[in-house]
Design an enzyme around this catalytic site. Structure first.
Site, PDB file in Angstrom:
ATOM      1  N   CYS A 120       0.772  -1.108  -0.058  1.00  0.00           N
ATOM      2  CA  CYS A 120       0.011  -0.003  -0.041  1.00  0.00           C
ATOM      3  C   CYS A 120       0.780   1.134  -0.224  1.00  0.00           C
ATOM      4  CB  CYS A 120      -0.970   0.187   1.007  1.00  0.00           C
ATOM      5  SG  CYS A 120      -2.382   1.317   0.750  1.00  0.00           S
ATOM      6  N   CYS A 145      -6.248   2.063  -4.584  1.00  0.00           N
ATOM      7  CA  CYS A 145      -5.854   2.956  -3.437  1.00  0.00           C
ATOM      8  C   CYS A 145      -6.878   3.778  -2.997  1.00  0.00           C
ATOM      9  CB  CYS A 145      -4.295   3.450  -3.591  1.00  0.00           C
ATOM     10  SG  CYS A 145      -4.018   4.231  -2.222  1.00  0.00           S
TER      11      CYS A 145
HETATM   12  C1  LIG Z   1      -0.734   0.466   7.235  1.00  0.00           C
HETATM   13  C2  LIG Z   1      -1.235  -0.500   5.832  1.00  0.00           C
HETATM   14  C3  LIG Z   1      -2.374   0.106   5.062  1.00  0.00           C
HETATM   15  C4  LIG Z   1      -2.831  -0.405   4.084  1.00  0.00           C
HETATM   16  N1  LIG Z   1      -3.733   0.033   3.492  1.00  0.00           N
HETATM   17  C5  LIG Z   1      -4.506  -0.831   2.297  1.00  0.00           C
HETATM   18  C6  LIG Z   1      -5.476  -0.351   1.463  1.00  0.00           C
HETATM   19  O1  LIG Z   1      -5.994   1.077   1.842  1.00  0.00           O
HETATM   20  N2  LIG Z   1      -5.864  -1.197   0.364  1.00  0.00           N
HETATM   21  C7  LIG Z   1      -5.658  -2.285   0.316  1.00  0.00           C
HETATM   22  O2  LIG Z   1      -6.119  -2.883  -0.704  1.00  0.00           O
HETATM   23  N3  LIG Z   1      -4.324  -2.602   0.915  1.00  0.00           N
HETATM   24  C8  LIG Z   1      -3.913  -1.943   1.955  1.00  0.00           C
HETATM   25  N4  LIG Z   1      -2.759  -2.694   2.557  1.00  0.00           N
HETATM   26  C9  LIG Z   1      -2.173  -3.801   2.124  1.00  0.00           C
HETATM   27  C10 LIG Z   1      -2.930  -5.386   2.257  1.00  0.00           C
HETATM   28  O3  LIG Z   1      -3.172  -5.181   4.010  1.00  0.00           O
HETATM   29  C11 LIG Z   1      -1.739  -6.467   2.146  1.00  0.00           C
HETATM   30  O4  LIG Z   1      -1.350  -6.015   1.033  1.00  0.00           O
HETATM   31  C12 LIG Z   1      -2.392  -7.556   2.026  1.00  0.00           C
HETATM   32  O5  LIG Z   1      -2.663  -7.992   3.498  1.00  0.00           O
HETATM   33  C13 LIG Z   1      -1.574  -8.809   1.821  1.00  0.00           C
HETATM   34  O6  LIG Z   1      -1.902  -9.997   1.879  1.00  0.00           O
HETATM   35  P1  LIG Z   1      -1.174 -11.173   2.009  1.00  0.00           P
HETATM   36  O7  LIG Z   1      -2.051 -12.508   2.375  1.00  0.00           O
HETATM   37  O8  LIG Z   1      -0.220 -11.344   0.874  1.00  0.00           O
HETATM   38  O9  LIG Z   1      -0.299 -10.822   3.335  1.00  0.00           O
HETATM   39  P2  LIG Z   1      -0.905 -10.975   4.817  1.00  0.00           P
HETATM   40  O10 LIG Z   1      -2.398 -10.394   4.787  1.00  0.00           O
HETATM   41  O11 LIG Z   1      -0.001  -9.922   5.646  1.00  0.00           O
HETATM   42  O12 LIG Z   1      -0.789 -12.282   5.460  1.00  0.00           O
HETATM   43  C14 LIG Z   1       0.321 -12.857   5.571  1.00  0.00           C
HETATM   44  C15 LIG Z   1       0.375 -14.107   6.311  1.00  0.00           C
HETATM   45  O13 LIG Z   1       1.465 -14.957   6.027  1.00  0.00           O
HETATM   46  C16 LIG Z   1       1.960 -15.587   7.519  1.00  0.00           C
HETATM   47  N5  LIG Z   1       3.063 -15.649   7.540  1.00  0.00           N
HETATM   48  C17 LIG Z   1       4.182 -15.225   7.464  1.00  0.00           C
HETATM   49  N6  LIG Z   1       5.388 -15.911   7.652  1.00  0.00           N
HETATM   50  C18 LIG Z   1       4.972 -17.348   7.721  1.00  0.00           C
HETATM   51  C19 LIG Z   1       5.780 -18.558   7.725  1.00  0.00           C
HETATM   52  N7  LIG Z   1       7.005 -18.766   7.729  1.00  0.00           N
HETATM   53  N8  LIG Z   1       4.872 -19.721   7.789  1.00  0.00           N
HETATM   54  C20 LIG Z   1       3.474 -19.655   7.825  1.00  0.00           C
HETATM   55  N9  LIG Z   1       2.913 -18.373   7.687  1.00  0.00           N
HETATM   56  C21 LIG Z   1       3.414 -17.114   7.577  1.00  0.00           C
HETATM   57  C22 LIG Z   1       1.518 -14.279   8.596  1.00  0.00           C
HETATM   58  O14 LIG Z   1       1.479 -14.823   9.746  1.00  0.00           O
HETATM   59  C23 LIG Z   1       0.301 -13.919   7.814  1.00  0.00           C
HETATM   60  O15 LIG Z   1      -0.930 -14.482   8.430  1.00  0.00           O
HETATM   61  C24 LIG Z   1      -2.215  -1.669   3.760  1.00  0.00           C
HETATM   62  C25 LIG Z   1      -1.240  -2.520   4.681  1.00  0.00           C
HETATM   63  C26 LIG Z   1      -0.822  -1.805   5.597  1.00  0.00           C
HETATM   64  C27 LIG Z   1       0.107  -2.200   6.597  1.00  0.00           C
END
Ligand SMILES: Cc1cc2nc3c(=O)[nH]c(=O)nc-3n(C[C@H](O)[C@H](O)[C@H](O)COP(=O)(O)OP(=O)(O)OC[C@H]3O[C@@H](n4cnc5c(N)ncnc54)[C@H](O)[C@@H]3O)c2cc1C
Length: 450
Positions: free
Chosen positions: A212, A393
């Site tokens: 983000c 966004c």
């Molecule tokens: C401050 C902030 C604002 C944001 N604003 C927006 C917005 O306005 N709009 C938008 O669309 N997105 C936004 N995002 C981004 C969005 O939250 C992420 O892009 C999204 O959560 C990505 O999903 P993901 O599953 O890839 O990662 P995550 O949701 O972070 O999940 C990753 C998972 O992997 C697990 N994991 C890590 N390592 C291991 C391991 N070794 N073994 C097993 N599990 C593991 C973690 O525990 C976690 O549960 C924002 C993020 C932040 C921090």
């Protein structure tokens, strides 16, 4: 692998505007997500397969993929691996740190989102061996797979900033909205105090890829508005430090933000990357083309460098050259999310080494594509679906207004409501989407309503 009888055509993802209609149309529309009709149609035509599918990470991408697979497959052994008991709606962190939502707003449990028929192994994955085709957990459990989805997000590398101490976030003007719901809430306490006193506020983004990329900008705008509302804007200096020569990767959006910053009196420094911080003396050090530069602050929002998790960096999965190699992002085809060297592996969400899309909004468009390619591979066919890099966004520009910026790999603006929700206009309806509608829509996505 046993071949299953052919499945009737997979439901193509719904048009984007149907999803956003749910947001724009208010909470009533969200109670019945538009994708429900497609979901119901798919429910009658599940693919029978004994395949073992392991998903590493039960965040936004992992849970969404698990839900979609559980709905489309029968007999498959789907295993989610993640030690984290809490689930975090991370787009809510900005709202908590902006004083717009309470501290508990982003928090739910992983358990409540794990779909029926999916096994959750509540342990961290310690190793991915793509040659042996298994994942080993930290406790030593070996999980063999036929297909693997890597969805473990990214790592916040606070340690790369000299002098940074995560424990001190929330003290001495040291804020960080990315860390956790608790630290986002502690950052709001600092911002609120700053808005009562004024002083120097410092904002920045890291030099790496980040999730983000709009969030650092939003937070500068939110701070500006809180100061104005308390009549103290004249007593504050706000400085935004861009990592390169632009404020946003899409040129037209960058220019719009530059104009808004100028209008609000937010000073911009380009080509500055935070390298060190002295929380006691409240001094931040940036690298610049002319050497290190120091800035004193009364309030700072530290956003650390971001990299692929160690689990991935230490595996054979990352890019070996090019812009995504150094930080270990996974080498996938940008349109199918399928690994280039290991076709039985997909990467979805932040960990994928693709040009755009580290947002929850991208997950919504990536997950159905990756899952469709996986199901097609089970059938021995090809999926027609392709991910075009869509990301969005809702960029808050003041309390009560936001711009809905949507774009793709080619930096094209791809508005879902052309002529209705103008992408570069500060609108109340976009604010309502961001603050009221997006969380229920996100939760709905985790449960497979895409
Ligand atoms: C401050 C902030 C604002 C944001 N604003 C927006 C917005 O306005 N709009 C938008 O669309 N997105 C936004 N995002 C981004 C969005 O939250 C992420 O892009 C999204 O959560 C990505 O999903 P993901 O599953 O890839 O990662 P995550 O949701 O972070 O999940 C990753 C998972 O992997 C697990 N994991 C890590 N390592 C291991 C391991 N070794 N073994 C097993 N599990 C593991 C973690 O525990 C976690 O549960 C924002 C993020 C932040 C921090």
């Amino acid at each position: 692998m046993k071949q299953a009888p052919p499945l009737s055509r997979a439901p193509a993802p719904l048009p984007r505007r149907d999803f956003l209609k749910g947001c724009a149309g208010g909470l009533g529309a969200l109670l019945l997500p538009p994708a429900l009709a497609a979901d119901t149609a798919a429910a009658g035509a599940r693919e029978r397969t004994p395949a073992r599918i392991v998903i590493v990470g039960a965040g936004a991408a992992g849970l969404t993929c698990a839900s979609l697979l559980a709905r489309r497959l029968e007999g498959a052994r789907i295993t989610l691996v993640d030690a984290r008991q809490a689930h975090y709606y991370q787009p809510g962190y900005t709202l908590v740190a902006g004083g717009i939502k309470p501290a508990g707003y982003p928090v739910s449990t992983t358990r409540e989102h794990v779909p029926a028929g999916v096994e959750w192994v509540a342990e961290a994955a310690a190793e991915i061996d793509p040659e042996a085709r298994h994942v080993t957990t930290r406790a030593g459990r070996i999980l063999p797979y036929d297909f693997l989805i890597v969805a473990c997000g990214l790592e916040l590398d606070y340690a790369a900033i000299d002098g940074m101490d995560e424990a001190r976030i929330g003290q001495d003007g040291l804020g960080s909205i990315y860390h956790s719901p608790e630290k986002a809430s502690a950052t709001w306490a600092l911002l609120s105090r700053f808005a009562d006193t004024g002083g120097v506020g410092v904002f920045l983004r890291p030099g790496t890829e980040m999730k983000c990329a709009g969030a650092p900008l939003k937070y500068a705008f939110i701070t500006d508005d809180h100061l104005r509302r308390r009549g103290l804007r004249g007593k504050a200096e706000l400085i935004y430090n861009a990592n390169n020569k632009v404020l946003f990767s899409v040129p037209i959006v960058s220019e719009k933000v530059r104009m808004l910053f100028e209008d609000r009196g937010i000073e911009v420094h380009y080509d500055r990357i935070l390298t060190a911080i002295d929380p006691g003396r409240r001094i931040a050090t940036f690298s610049t083309p002319d050497g290190p530069a120091q800035l004193g602050y009364d309030f700072i929002n530290v956003i650390p460098p971001m990299r692929a998790p160690g689990l991935v960096r230490q595996s054979p999965l990352p890019w070996r050259e090019g812009p995504y190699a150094a930080d270990g992002w996974i080498q996938v085809d940008p349109h199918s999310l399928r690994h280039v060297r290991y076709p039985e592996i997909f990467a979805v969400g932040d960990v994928a080494g693709v040009p755009k899309g580290k947002t929850a909004a991208s997950v919504k468009w990536q997950a159905p594509v990756a899952v469709d390619h996986l199901v097609a591979a089970l059938r021995g066919t090809e999926s027609p679906l392709s991910y075009d890099g869509y990301t969005s966004c809702p960029l808050i520009t003041r309390l009560g207004r936001a711009m809905l910026v949507e774009f793709d790999y080619r930096n094209n603006l791809v508005p879902s409501f052309p002529g209705v929700v103008a992408p570069l206009e500060e609108l109340w309806v976009t604010w309502v989407m961001k603050t009221m509608a997006l969380k229920p829509t996100y939760i709905s996505m985790l449960h497979g309503h895409v």
